[in-house]
Every structure is written in structure tokens, then in C-alpha cells.
Design a protein around this motif. Structure first.
Motif, PDB file in Angstrom:
ATOM      1  N   LEU A  95       8.200 -10.224  46.283  1.00 40.58           N
ATOM      2  CA  LEU A  95       9.308 -11.124  46.613  1.00 40.58           C
ATOM      3  C   LEU A  95      10.200 -10.511  47.679  1.00 40.58           C
ATOM      4  CD1 LEU A  95      10.962 -13.682  46.052  1.00 40.58           C
ATOM      5  CD2 LEU A  95      12.111 -12.440  44.213  1.00 40.58           C
ATOM      6  N   LEU A  96      10.583  -9.258  47.499  1.00 41.43           N
ATOM      7  CA  LEU A  96      11.452  -8.602  48.479  1.00 41.43           C
ATOM      8  C   LEU A  96      10.720  -8.349  49.795  1.00 41.43           C
ATOM      9  CD1 LEU A  96      13.294  -6.024  46.182  1.00 41.43           C
ATOM     10  CD2 LEU A  96      14.246  -8.105  47.186  1.00 41.43           C
ATOM     11  N   ASN A  97       9.425  -8.037  49.712  1.00 40.74           N
ATOM     12  CA  ASN A  97       8.652  -7.812  50.941  1.00 40.74           C
ATOM     13  C   ASN A  97       8.529  -9.071  51.775  1.00 40.74           C
ATOM     14  OD1 ASN A  97       8.229  -5.113  50.301  1.00 40.74           O
ATOM     15  ND2 ASN A  97       6.274  -5.495  49.279  1.00 40.74           N
ATOM     16  N   GLY A  98       8.590 -10.233  51.101  1.00 40.94           N
ATOM     17  CA  GLY A  98       8.494 -11.492  51.817  1.00 40.94           C
ATOM     18  C   GLY A  98       9.776 -11.901  52.509  1.00 40.94           C
ATOM     19  N   MET A  99      10.839 -11.140  52.296  1.00 42.65           N
ATOM     20  CA  MET A  99      12.124 -11.426  52.930  1.00 42.65           C
ATOM     21  C   MET A  99      12.332 -10.504  54.122  1.00 42.65           C
ATOM     22  SD  MET A  99      14.221 -11.637  49.327  1.00 42.65           S
ATOM     23  CE  MET A  99      15.818 -11.876  50.105  1.00 42.65           C
ATOM     24  N   ASP A 100      12.966 -11.016  55.128  1.00 45.00           N
ATOM     25  CA  ASP A 100      13.195 -10.242  56.353  1.00 45.00           C
ATOM     26  C   ASP A 100      14.487  -9.443  56.206  1.00 45.00           C
ATOM     27  OD1 ASP A 100      12.964  -9.263  58.898  1.00 45.00           O
ATOM     28  OD2 ASP A 100      13.832 -11.036  59.860  1.00 45.00           O
ATOM     29  N   LEU A 101      14.409  -8.378  55.381  1.00 43.68           N
ATOM     30  CA  LEU A 101      15.597  -7.580  55.092  1.00 43.68           C
ATOM     31  C   LEU A 101      15.559  -6.254  55.835  1.00 43.68           C
ATOM     32  CD1 LEU A 101      15.712  -8.026  51.202  1.00 43.68           C
ATOM     33  CD2 LEU A 101      17.113  -9.235  52.889  1.00 43.68           C
ATOM     34  N   GLU A 102      16.732  -5.753  56.178  1.00 36.37           N
ATOM     35  CA  GLU A 102      16.821  -4.401  56.718  1.00 36.37           C
ATOM     36  C   GLU A 102      16.416  -3.412  55.635  1.00 36.37           C
ATOM     37  OE1 GLU A 102      20.749  -3.800  58.214  1.00 36.37           O
ATOM     38  OE2 GLU A 102      20.669  -5.547  59.563  1.00 36.37           O
ATOM     39  N   GLY A 103      15.910  -2.251  56.041  1.00 36.60           N
ATOM     40  CA  GLY A 103      15.381  -1.282  55.089  1.00 36.60           C
ATOM     41  C   GLY A 103      16.376  -0.892  54.009  1.00 36.60           C
ATOM     42  N   LYS A 104      17.620  -0.643  54.393  1.00 39.11           N
ATOM     43  CA  LYS A 104      18.654  -0.242  53.445  1.00 39.11           C
ATOM     44  C   LYS A 104      18.916  -1.353  52.439  1.00 39.11           C
ATOM     45  CE  LYS A 104      22.501   1.764  51.881  1.00 39.11           C
ATOM     46  NZ  LYS A 104      22.506   2.989  51.046  1.00 39.11           N
ATOM     47  N   VAL A 105      19.028  -2.579  52.908  1.00 41.80           N
ATOM     48  CA  VAL A 105      19.309  -3.722  52.035  1.00 41.80           C
ATOM     49  C   VAL A 105      18.160  -3.924  51.048  1.00 41.80           C
ATOM     50  CG1 VAL A 105      19.730  -6.215  51.967  1.00 41.80           C
ATOM     51  CG2 VAL A 105      20.740  -4.823  53.794  1.00 41.80           C
ATOM     52  N   HIS A 106      16.915  -3.809  51.540  1.00 44.01           N
ATOM     53  CA  HIS A 106      15.730  -3.962  50.701  1.00 44.01           C
ATOM     54  C   HIS A 106      15.730  -2.942  49.576  1.00 44.01           C
ATOM     55  CE1 HIS A 106      11.550  -3.428  49.465  1.00 44.01           C
ATOM     56  NE2 HIS A 106      11.265  -4.619  49.992  1.00 44.01           N
ATOM     57  N   GLN A 107      16.000  -1.677  49.903  1.00 39.71           N
ATOM     58  CA  GLN A 107      15.941  -0.619  48.900  1.00 39.71           C
ATOM     59  C   GLN A 107      17.029  -0.775  47.840  1.00 39.71           C
ATOM     60  OE1 GLN A 107      13.412   1.755  48.924  1.00 39.71           O
ATOM     61  NE2 GLN A 107      14.184   2.094  46.840  1.00 39.71           N
ATOM     62  N   VAL A 108      18.230  -1.106  48.277  1.00 36.84           N
ATOM     63  CA  VAL A 108      19.331  -1.276  47.334  1.00 36.84           C
ATOM     64  C   VAL A 108      19.053  -2.456  46.394  1.00 36.84           C
ATOM     65  CG1 VAL A 108      21.774  -1.893  47.095  1.00 36.84           C
ATOM     66  CG2 VAL A 108      21.073  -0.205  48.804  1.00 36.84           C
ATOM     67  N   ALA A 109      18.573  -3.564  46.943  1.00 38.69           N
ATOM     68  CA  ALA A 109      18.274  -4.742  46.120  1.00 38.69           C
ATOM     69  C   ALA A 109      17.239  -4.410  45.051  1.00 38.69           C
ATOM     70  CB  ALA A 109      17.787  -5.891  46.996  1.00 38.69           C
ATOM     71  N   HIS A 110      16.167  -3.699  45.442  1.00 35.70           N
ATOM     72  CA  HIS A 110      15.104  -3.323  44.505  1.00 35.70           C
ATOM     73  C   HIS A 110      15.635  -2.422  43.396  1.00 35.70           C
ATOM     74  CE1 HIS A 110      11.898  -0.642  43.033  1.00 35.70           C
ATOM     75  NE2 HIS A 110      11.098  -1.700  43.151  1.00 35.70           N
ATOM     76  N   ASP A 111      16.316  -1.360  43.784  1.00 35.87           N
ATOM     77  CA  ASP A 111      16.776  -0.387  42.800  1.00 35.87           C
ATOM     78  C   ASP A 111      17.874  -0.953  41.906  1.00 35.87           C
ATOM     79  OD1 ASP A 111      14.975   1.283  43.986  1.00 35.87           O
ATOM     80  OD2 ASP A 111      16.446   2.517  45.039  1.00 35.87           O
ATOM     81  N   PHE A 112      18.690  -1.845  42.436  1.00 29.50           N
ATOM     82  CA  PHE A 112      19.728  -2.501  41.639  1.00 29.50           C
ATOM     83  C   PHE A 112      19.097  -3.322  40.520  1.00 29.50           C
ATOM     84  CE2 PHE A 112      22.153  -6.476  40.986  1.00 29.50           C
ATOM     85  CZ  PHE A 112      23.342  -5.960  40.491  1.00 29.50           C
TER      86      PHE A 112
END
Length: 453
Positions: free
Chosen positions: A116-133
Motif C-alpha cells: 500500500l505504501l509502495n503504491g503511493m508517491d511518497l518521499e522516503g522520509k514520509v514513507h518510513q515514518v508512516a510505516h513505522d508509526f
């Protein structure tokens, strides 16, 4: 909870039930509020990541926990019908169902989160924080779902002040844990926005243990002996809960997930836009606690009166709740208009984010009246156990009308991200009108011949 014989008595009892629910809802919501606000003070990347994570988590949680809200009308009607002996069985089956649901969602989430997160065009920092949160939050999922059942039982007895007290005790703990884990104070690890996820998970365990202690030790809860007998799992009772709860959950999911869908569509814009949108939605959602609390109070009182087959009293409670919600919504709309810049400054120090947030908040003005009508009506309908049509109306108004309308405005006009908010406004307005029609039908046609078995 007692039978009432006049509007004055109804208003007094309704306010006694409502005010603690409101404080409780604001308190529970404040956990998410402080997650986003304190992450925003840490960095724009962290608040964007927490916002994306919250946008995924909130519709999943509210939809599934909405299923467990079935305990409120079930218990309210059992008490209204003087069937106290059946209450412990229903509550325990609700707890078993809550645990099963939490385990299932954790298993499913472990498979779909990364895609799901990989399918979104997120900046690396935003992607990592969203996942770990989201991973951090998952450690508190089981107790959170169990707490929803316990709270539904507590509230169904009209003892909403107890839920309020539990929340007020736990909220400072959550804020303290946020402070320690986001900023790394007093020797704790500096986790940024991810720390807010662990703080919330720990807090969920705390409020669940407090609720169990209160139910076991204090009257009137202890007189029901909820934990005296651990009944065998009954899939028949699960079906009875799900029959009422699934339509409630889907209705809530359709409403909350449209906001999540818009947040995901916002991922195509800049980090500043993502952060500004989510801050504005977060504040608008905070104000939504008013009509939502009225909705929950109406489920209790309408369910109590409907269970006792006092349909005239149930109708009077519904009118009373809707009237209060409309008055409060006008006050909230004025507050947004005059204090939008100040509200934005509470969440962030970034000037660009602050400016765009204030612009988004202007659109939130129009959410207020629709929410003030739709939410209380949903609560009243749940009190009647009339839930199936409601979730169909929610699907149509939000996903068939709201989201496509917003997409058109965003993609084919110069409104850009603000176009999605116009779509949300359209969906909420249609939903309010449709739910009003359903309540009229239920109260004046469906139940004219008496309350069905």
C-alpha cells in the motif's frame, strides 16, 4: 437511566449522558491530535508521515470498532426490556469478537502495508515514518478493541461519566509518553513521529486495564458480574452482534475512509500540501466530536426507550439531539472562520504550511451543518437497531457522489487540492438529506404499528 415524562427531564438526562461522552471522545481524539501536533513541531516530514499513517489507520479502526458499537444498542435494549441476566453473555461475546478482529487485522496488515505504501508517491522520509508509526500502533490494537466493548457496556448503562474519568486519567499519560518518545527526553530514544505510535499503544493498554478494574470493582457494573463466567465462544451470538454491527461499521468506514482516500490522493502533491490538508482535517475531525458524541448519546437513550416500546419518547429524544447539534455546529463554524490562522499556528511553525492550512479550514466551515444533522440521525437509527439502509446511504453519498465530485474539481478545474474538499462537502450534504429521510420513515411509517420483535 430512568424513564422521563417531560422535555425538561429528557434534556437533563440527555445532557448528563452527553457531556461525559463528549469529554471522552475529545480525550480519545486528542491522542491523535497530539500525535500530529507534536510530530509537526518535530519536523514537517514527520507530521506528513504520521498523517499518512493516521489516514490509513483511522478508517480501519473506526470501521471495525464501529462493529463493536453494536453492544450499546443491544445492552440498552436488554436493560430497557428488563433482561439483565442476558447482559454478561452479550458483553463477553463482544470481547471475544474484539480480540478475533484485532488479530485478523494485524495479520492482514502485515501483508498489505508495504504494498500500500509502495503504491503511493511518497518521499522516503514520509514513507518510513508512516510505516513505522503503523507498526508501533499495532502493539495496542487488541486492548483498544477490547476497550471499545467495555466502554460500550459502561455507556449503555448511562454511566458515561466513568468513561470520561478513564479517558481523563489516560490522556496526560499519552501526552507525556509522546514528549518522551518523540523528542527523546530523559534518556528515552528519540523516535520522532514514530514515538507517538508507541505512546498511543501503551496508552491503549492502560485504559483497558483501568476499565476492567472499574467493571469488576464498582457498582452498578459489578452487579452484572461480567468476568465471573468465561462463556464458550458462540458464533451464533457473534452473528447477532455482527448483524447489527457490520452495517454500523461499514457506514462509519465509508464516511471515514473517504477522508483517508482524499489524503492518499493528496500524496501526489507536495509535502507541504499533505501536511496542511491533514492538519485541517484533524481539526475539523476534532469539532466532529460534538455531533458524534450526540450521536452516541442518542443511541443509548433511543435504544432504552425503544426497548421499553415508548416510541413517542424515542422520537422526542431524537428531535432534542438534532436540535442541540445544529446550534453547536453554528458556533463551531463561526469559531473556524475567526480563529483559523491561530488554529494553524498551534500545529506548525512552518509559515507555508500555516497559510495553506488556514485556507483549507475555510472549507471546513461547510462540514459543520451537514455533520450536525447526519451524525445524530445515525445515532438515533442505531438506537432503533435500524442500520442496514444507513450504510447503503453512506456508500452512495460519500463514494458515488462525494469522491468523484472532488476528483473532477481537483483534476479538471484550477482548484487543485481544494477541489477534493468541495467533493467532501457535497457528499456530506447528500448523506444528511438521505439519513433525514430514513429517520422520518422509521419513526412515522415503519414503527407506526408498534416496535417490531
Amino acid at each position: 437511566m430512568n424513564q422521563t415524562n417531560s422535555i425538561k427531564e429528557k434534556l437533563r438526562q440527555f445532557m448528563i449522558i452527553l457531556l461525559p461522552i463528549l469529554v471522552t471522545q475529545v480525550g480519545l481524539f486528542s491522542m491523535n491530535f497530539f500525535d500530529i501536533m507534536m510530530s509537526g513541531k518535530y519536523s514537517t516530514g514527520d507530521v506528513a508521515g504520521v498523517s499518512i499513517g493516521s489516514s490509513i489507520w483511522v478508517p480501519v479502526y473506526t470501521g471495525l470498532s464501529g462493529i463493536l458499537l453494536a453492544i450499546t444498542p443491544i445492552v440498552s435494549q436488554l436493560i430497557g426490556a428488563k433482561k439483565r441476566d442476558s447482559v454478561p453473555y452479550s458483553v463477553m461475546q463482544g470481547i471475544y469478537l474484539a480480540v478475533a478482529m484485532a488479530i485478523i487485522i494485524m495479520i492482514v496488515g502485515s501483508f498489505i502495508l508495504n504494498p500500500l505504501l509502495n503504491g503511493m508517491d511518497l518521499e522516503g522520509k514520509v514513507h518510513q515514518v508512516a510505516h513505522d508509526f503503523l507498526v508501533a500502533l499495532s502493539f495496542g490494537m487488541i486492548p483498544l478493541f477490547v476497550y471499545n466493548v467495555l466502554r460500550s457496556f459502561i455507556d449503555s448503562l448511562g454511566e458515561t461519566r466513568v468513561s470520561m474519568a478513564i479517558t481523563l486519567i489516560s490522556l496526560p499519560v499519552n501526552v507525556l509518553l509522546n514528549y518522551l518518545l518523540i523528542y527523546g527526553k530523559f534518556g528515552f530514544p528519540e523516535l520522532g513521529g514514530v514515538g507517538s505510535g508507541y505512546a498511543s499503544a501503551i496508552t491503549y493498554w492502560i485504559i483497558t486495564f483501568i476499565a476492567i478494574f472499574v467493571i469488576k470493582q464498582f457498582r452498578p457494573f459489578s452487579s452484572y458480574h461480567i468476568f465471573r463466567t468465561f462463556f464458550k465462544v458462540s458464533f451464533k451470538e457473534w452473528r447477532a452482534i455482527l448483524k447489527i454491527g457490520v452495517p454500523i461499521g461499514f457506514a462509519i468506514f465509508f464516511e471515514t475512509s473517504i477522508f483517508a482516500a482524499v489524503a492518499l490522493l493528496m500524496s501526489n502533491y507536495s509535502t507541504v500540501t499533505i501536511a496542511s490538508h491533514q492538519i485541517a482535517i484533524n481539526f475539523a475531525s476534532l469539532l466532529y466530536m460534538l455531533p458524534m458524541s450526540i450521536s452516541m448519546a442518542l443511541t443509548i437513550v433511543v435504544g432504552f426507550e425503544a426497548g421499553a416500546k415508548r416510541l413517542k419518547d424515542a422520537r422526542e429524544y431524537a428531535r432534542l439531539g438534532i436540535g442541540i447539534a445544529v446550534i453547536l455546529s453554528l458556533f463551531c463554524a463561526m469559531s473556524i472562520f475567526f480563529f483559523r490562522e491561530y488554529v494553524a499556528s498551534v500545529y506548525t511553525d512552518d509559515t507555508e504550511v500555516m497559510r495553506m492550512t488556514a485556507h483549507f479550514l475555510l472549507f471546513a466551515l461547510f462540514f459543520q451543518l451537514s455533520d450536525a444533522i447526519a451524525a445524530p440521525i445515525q445515532g438515533a437509527l442505531r438506537g432503533y437497531k435500524d442500520v442496514n439502509v444507513t450504510f447503503i446511504m453512506s456508500l452512495i453519498s460519500y463514494w458515488v457522489i462525494g469522491l468523484p465530485t472532488g476528483y473532477v474539481f481537483a483534476k479538471y478545474t484550477d482548484m487543485g487540492p481544494f477541489g477534493y474538499w468541495l467533493g467532501l462537502i457535497a457528499g456530506l450534504a447528500v448523506g444528511a438529506i438521505a439519513l433525514g429521510s430514513r429517520l422520518y420513515f422509521v419513526q412515522n411509517i415503519k414503527y407506526r404499528k408498534g416496535y417490531p420483535s
